[in-house]
Design an enzyme around this catalytic site. Structure first.
Site, PDB file in Angstrom:
ATOM      1  N   GLY A 311      40.639  69.418 -15.402  1.00 11.11           N
ATOM      2  CA  GLY A 311      39.966  68.673 -14.342  1.00 11.11           C
ATOM      3  C   GLY A 311      38.671  68.071 -14.838  1.00 11.11           C
ATOM      4  O   GLY A 311      38.154  68.425 -15.895  1.00 11.11           O
ATOM      5  N   SER A 312      38.144  67.127 -14.049  1.00  9.24           N
ATOM      6  CA  SER A 312      36.866  66.510 -14.379  1.00  9.24           C
ATOM      7  C   SER A 312      36.210  66.036 -13.101  1.00  9.24           C
ATOM      8  O   SER A 312      36.871  65.813 -12.081  1.00  9.24           O
ATOM      9  CB  SER A 312      37.063  65.337 -15.341  1.00  9.24           C
ATOM     10  OG  SER A 312      37.867  64.329 -14.754  1.00  9.24           O
ATOM     11  N   GLY A 313      34.893  65.899 -13.149  1.00 10.36           N
ATOM     12  CA  GLY A 313      34.141  65.465 -11.984  1.00 10.36           C
ATOM     13  C   GLY A 313      32.850  64.807 -12.411  1.00 10.36           C
ATOM     14  O   GLY A 313      32.628  64.526 -13.592  1.00 10.36           O
ATOM     15  N   PHE A 315      29.924  65.993 -12.590  1.00 14.42           N
ATOM     16  CA  PHE A 315      28.971  66.808 -13.338  1.00 14.42           C
ATOM     17  C   PHE A 315      29.564  67.440 -14.584  1.00 14.42           C
ATOM     18  O   PHE A 315      28.868  68.144 -15.294  1.00 14.42           O
ATOM     19  CB  PHE A 315      28.382  67.902 -12.435  1.00 14.42           C
ATOM     20  CG  PHE A 315      27.354  67.381 -11.498  1.00 14.42           C
ATOM     21  CD1 PHE A 315      26.026  67.312 -11.869  1.00 14.42           C
ATOM     22  CD2 PHE A 315      27.711  66.940 -10.242  1.00 14.42           C
ATOM     23  CE1 PHE A 315      25.068  66.824 -11.009  1.00 14.42           C
ATOM     24  CE2 PHE A 315      26.761  66.452  -9.372  1.00 14.42           C
ATOM     25  CZ  PHE A 315      25.442  66.385  -9.754  1.00 14.42           C
ATOM     26  N   GLY A 316      30.828  67.225 -14.867  1.00  9.10           N
ATOM     27  CA  GLY A 316      31.371  67.822 -16.074  1.00  9.10           C
ATOM     28  C   GLY A 316      32.884  67.857 -16.078  1.00  9.10           C
ATOM     29  O   GLY A 316      33.551  67.322 -15.188  1.00  9.10           O
ATOM     30  N   LYS A 332      33.874  75.331 -16.812  1.00 11.48           N
ATOM     31  CA  LYS A 332      33.319  74.033 -16.463  1.00 11.48           C
ATOM     32  C   LYS A 332      32.170  73.708 -17.408  1.00 11.48           C
ATOM     33  O   LYS A 332      31.180  74.435 -17.472  1.00 11.48           O
ATOM     34  CB  LYS A 332      32.819  74.034 -15.023  1.00 11.48           C
ATOM     35  CG  LYS A 332      32.225  72.705 -14.567  1.00 11.48           C
ATOM     36  CD  LYS A 332      31.771  72.794 -13.124  1.00 11.48           C
ATOM     37  CE  LYS A 332      31.162  71.486 -12.661  1.00 11.48           C
ATOM     38  NZ  LYS A 332      30.684  71.581 -11.266  1.00 11.48           N
ATOM     39  N   ASP A 427      29.732  67.773  -0.593  1.00 11.15           N
ATOM     40  CA  ASP A 427      30.769  67.022  -1.309  1.00 11.15           C
ATOM     41  C   ASP A 427      32.146  67.621  -1.049  1.00 11.15           C
ATOM     42  O   ASP A 427      32.908  67.892  -1.978  1.00 11.15           O
ATOM     43  CB  ASP A 427      30.463  66.991  -2.803  1.00 11.15           C
ATOM     44  CG  ASP A 427      31.202  65.866  -3.527  1.00 11.15           C
ATOM     45  OD1 ASP A 427      31.681  64.939  -2.844  1.00 11.15           O
ATOM     46  OD2 ASP A 427      31.309  65.911  -4.762  1.00 11.15           O
TER      47      ASP A 427
END
Length: 665
Positions: A311-313, A315-316, A332, A427
């Site tokens: 996964g990714s978002g 902030f990292g 993470k 969020d």
């Protein structure tokens, strides 16, 4: 601790009452409401505190008693479920738990109940009183009851000490005659005490929690003979030995202090970020119940050099890893290092590391070494909600969607009203809702959270969140509150109903969820404010229109192929529309939302006057869609801010671009 409980203040509980609408506990001379639990409307309720410590509230449904609340709901959290030092295990086949004895103990004979030490020369102590002092009659030691144990009292109290080793924890218990046992968490070096009374031990505790029970070693005769034989020697040697022990303890503490200077964590310090230092490795911070600290090399090995990206978002990125104890974790890796990144990193540790709820992702540890900032979470084997809901895999059944909605609502209710400080996530979206076995939902990613005291207004100065889930108050300089999360939850609820993104660029004909005739389709297009030449649809507005027409089945995910009823869809749509009211005060709190989803709270009717703003968003969505189709890099739609006494012209803030706007810009 129950998800239905709504916390109003931090006063000590002094008084309780129950009426036809709910259960209430008060403080401050019965003037301040501390907790409330909403109950179904009934002529009367029956409230019972059982002899074993279980508390139940029931109401009459027809001619039968209907249980509405039970605390604790886990049979092993009852103080004496298995007697004194009895080892309690959940029984999936019965409401009664399974009882046994821990190692070094056996079932007590006679009417004593519970378990006693195997060694007959050992006995369980009693807490000290004015007329009793155990040190006069026995030596004191500890018997190990094993790892992975828990105790009901730990739910209601914090550790007695933080950041100490096991021997120090034992020493404090030995010096306190009211302490009858300890539980020691290795990862955070936290010391819990069992005081005054010994209850049952739960077999369902944290893996690194070690339990020890204090026992008396019966040596009265030996002590008396030694006292008679060497009274003078004892009087001289005891003070000397005591001084030597004290000096040894101080020496150990001094050495530990010197060693800790080169570590990130220093006992007794608060979070402190040095703006002049480029490396956080020498910054001091202290967090109660701190999770495990990992070296970078450990996580590098665990993730096979960060091989499997899951996964990714904003902030990292997140990688799958396996710890040496074979526990699977999600690591993470925080990418945007800087002052703001540092603050978000420590905020996330402080928030997640200090709260525990079945619907919140558990933080197992962290890494802060040589510029690397990483968080280690429990691994959620079914991934995020967006992959399960919008992906090409097996379709989520309606009951599974309900379970996800209810679990997410309970997690948010805990963040908003179950913690010592109110926590606003800011969020909420399907990417931040992770799924475990049986589609148990857990909320993740608290990097954008804010901790608010009851006195604070909660006004933020920067926009945070993700397009499509941002509440209108972000754009009107209004105070941001927990109702902002309620709005985002409502948007997620609509996506659970439809099985697609609210803001996806799809034609109206493709978005229809039933075989409607041409006349119906034409009429809907004619009165729809979100129609466009290309037939693009903004689903929240479409849901509002179908609510007005009571055509709820048109909103259901067509992949369910009739495996959902009219009433079931209506329930979720009405709750969702209530959550997305433009005026925050009209939105229900998450505790009420939980009650609606569970069926214990009646469904309100959405306030249409507070939903007209969706028509503006729908029209702007169509306009933004055309622009975005013409710009392969995505277009930024500007926001025109009008005076506060006029209607704001909002140019589809939910569609600013295809990128998240998490964090300040």
């Amino acid at each position: 601790m129950d998800s239905k409980a709504y916390k109003n203040s931090n006063y000590s509980v002094e008084y309780m009452t129950v009426n036809t609408t709910g259960f209430y506990v008060f403080g401050y001379d019965e003037k301040v409401l501390v907790y409330q639990i909403g109950l179904s409307v009934s002529n009367f309720h029956v409230v019972k505190l059982d002899f074993n410590g279980q508390f139940t509230i029931s109401s009459f449904s027809g001619t039968n008693l209907k249980q509405e609340f039970v605390g604790p709901d886990d049979g092993c959290q009852i103080p004496l479920a298995c007697g004194r030092v009895g080892l309690c295990t959940d029984n999936t086949l019965s409401s009664s738990p399974l009882c046994s004895c821990p190692p070094n103990f056996h079932v007590a004979s006679g009417n004593v109940g519970g378990c006693v030490p195997n060694d007959g020369s050992n006995s369980l102590p009693l807490a000290c009183t004015n007329n009793h002092s155990e040190s006069n009659s026995s030596d004191v030691s500890f018997l190990i009851i094993g790892y992975g144990v828990g105790y009901f009292g730990n739910i209601y109290s914090d550790p007695f000490m933080y950041g100490v080793n096991l021997s120090v924890c034992q020493g404090f218990c030995l010096s306190n005659c009211s302490c009858l046992g300890i539980l020691y968490r290795n990862s955070s070096r936290s010391c819990f005490m069992i005081e005054n009374e010994l209850g049952s031990i739960s077999n369902k505790g944290e893996e690194d929690m070690l339990g020890l029970i204090k026992v008396n070693i019966l040596t009265n005769n030996k002590k008396n003979s030694q006292k008679e034989r060497f009274p003078v020697i004892a009087a001289v040697l005891l003070p000397i030995v005591g001084m030597i022990l004290v000096m040894a303890v101080f020496l150990l503490i001094w050495r530990k202090f010197r060693k800790s200077k080169n570590q990130d964590v220093k006992l007794g310090k608060s979070i402190s970020i040095s703006h002049s230092s480029g490396d956080l490795d020498h910054e001091a911070f202290y967090i109660p119940g701190l999770p495990s600290r990992f070296d970078y090399e450990e996580l590098e090995v665990a993730t096979e050099n960060f091989k499997t990206l899951i996964g990714s978002g904003a902030f990292g990125v997140v990688y799958k890893g396996v710890l040496p104890d074979n526990n699977i974790v999600a690591v993470k890796k925080i990418m945007n290092i800087g002052v703001q990144g540092k603050k978000d990193f420590f905020t996330e540790i402080a928030v997640i590391g200090n709260i525990h709820h079945v619907n919140l992702v558990r933080l197992k540890g962290f890494c802060a070494q040589r510029g690397h900032r990483m968080l280690v979470y429990e691994y959620m084997n079914r991934g995020s909600l967006d992959r399960n809901l919008f992906g090409n895999g097996p379709v989520l059944e309606w009951q599974e969607r309900l379970d996800v909605a209810l679990g997410t609502a309970r997690g948010l209710a805990y963040l908003h009203s179950g913690c010592d400080q109110k926590i606003i996530h800011c969020d909420i979206k399907p990417e931040n809702i992770l799924l475990h076995d049986q589609f148990q939902a857990k909320i993740s990613d608290f990097g954008l959270s804010k901790l608010l005291s009851p006195q604070q207004s909660g006004l933020f100065t920067t926009m945070r969140g993700t397009r499509g889930y941002l509440a209108p108050e972000w754009l009107t300089n209004s105070a941001i509150s927990e109702k902002t999360d309620v709005y985002s939850f409502g948007m997620v609820l609509l996506e659970l109903v439809s099985g697609r993104k609210n803001c996806s660029f799809r034609s109206r004909s493709r978005s229809r969820h039933s075989n409607m005739d041409e006349n119906n389709s034409t009429n809907n297009s004619g009165n729809s404010s979100n129609s466009s030449a290309t037939g693009l649809v903004y689903f929240p507005l479409y849901a509002l229109e179908m609510h007005e027409q009571r055509s709820y089945m048109d909103l259901a995910d067509p992949r369910l192929e009739g495996r959902v009823t009219f009433d079931e869809v209506e329930k979720l749509v009405r709750i969702a529309l209530c959550c997305v009211h433009e005026e925050p005060t009209l939105r229900p709190n998450m505790v009420s939302v939980v009650g609606m989803l569970e069926g214990g709270t009646s469904l309100p009717q959405p306030r249409m006057e507070s939903l007209h703003f969706l028509r503006f968003y729908g029209r702007r969505f169509s306009e933004a869609s055309v622009i975005e189709e013409d710009n392969e890099n995505g277009s930024v739609i500007m926001i025109q801010q009008q005076p506060r006494d006029s209607t704001p012209i909002i140019s589809a803030f939910s569609y600013i671009s295809s990128q998240n706007i998490s964090g300040p810009r």
